[in-house]
Design an enzyme around this catalytic site. Structure first.
Site, PDB file in Angstrom:
ATOM      1  N   CYS A 124       0.840  -1.212   0.000  1.00  0.00           N
ATOM      2  CA  CYS A 124       0.000   0.000   0.000  1.00  0.00           C
ATOM      3  C   CYS A 124       0.865   1.249   0.000  1.00  0.00           C
ATOM      4  CB  CYS A 124      -0.933   0.020   1.202  1.00  0.00           C
ATOM      5  SG  CYS A 124      -2.115  -1.320   1.215  1.00  0.00           S
ATOM      6  N   GLY A 125       1.908   1.242   0.810  1.00  0.00           N
ATOM      7  CA  GLY A 125       2.792   2.400   0.910  1.00  0.00           C
ATOM      8  C   GLY A 125       3.998   2.313  -0.007  1.00  0.00           C
TER       9      GLY A 125
END
Length: 157
Positions: A124-125
């Protein structure tokens, strides 16, 4: 459906007509060319999040990044069982760089290793977490091999 697509594209400044006239320029945008990543392309994707310069943590991070650079060279020379594509999937969830690039900048962050904890990633990051203080390329390669093999099948039924 195709006519609607063309109409929609042409409603934005006759974009479809521009695409038709200059189709070679737009080829990477509309097709997947399955180009193999190079070491320099892969390396340029990442920002390294260092600790304060001169600190003990920074020194350990520099050791790890030295091993990381050696590993990237081994991958480029096809002397490693790890590929850039596998690493990219592990870190970002994508098997290739999107035509317009990633929405954010992938980064490398560090953690203090305890009990041989494996490197891990946040797709996600788009962050790869590497242990500080790795001094041998083989050790980093083994840790990443284990981590990469462990993620296979994630999210699959």
């Amino acid at each position: 459906m195709i006519a609607q697509f063309k109409e929609g594209m042409n409603s934005c400044g006759n974009l479809w007509q521009i695409v038709e006239k200059n189709w070679k320029v737009f080829l990477p945008l509309f097709t997947n060319e399955e180009k193999q990543l190079t070491r320099d392309e892969f390396r340029a994707l990442f920002t390294i999040c260092w600790s304060e310069e001169g600190s003990n943590l920074r020194e350990k991070e520099e050791d790890t990044i030295f091993c990381w650079e050696l590993l990237l060279n081994s991958i480029q020379e096809k002397q490693s069982t790890i590929t850039f594509q596998e690493m990219l999937v592990f870190i970002t969830g994508a098997d290739s760089i999107p035509p317009l690039g990633f929405p954010g900048e992938p980064r490398i962050e560090f953690y203090t290793q305890q009990n041989r904890r494996l490197p891990f990633a946040s797709t996600c990051g788009m962050v790869l977490f590497l242990p500080r203080g790795i001094q041998e390329e083989e050790e980093l390669t083994d840790l990443l091999n284990t981590a990469l093999k462990g993620y296979l099948g994630f999210g699959k039924i």
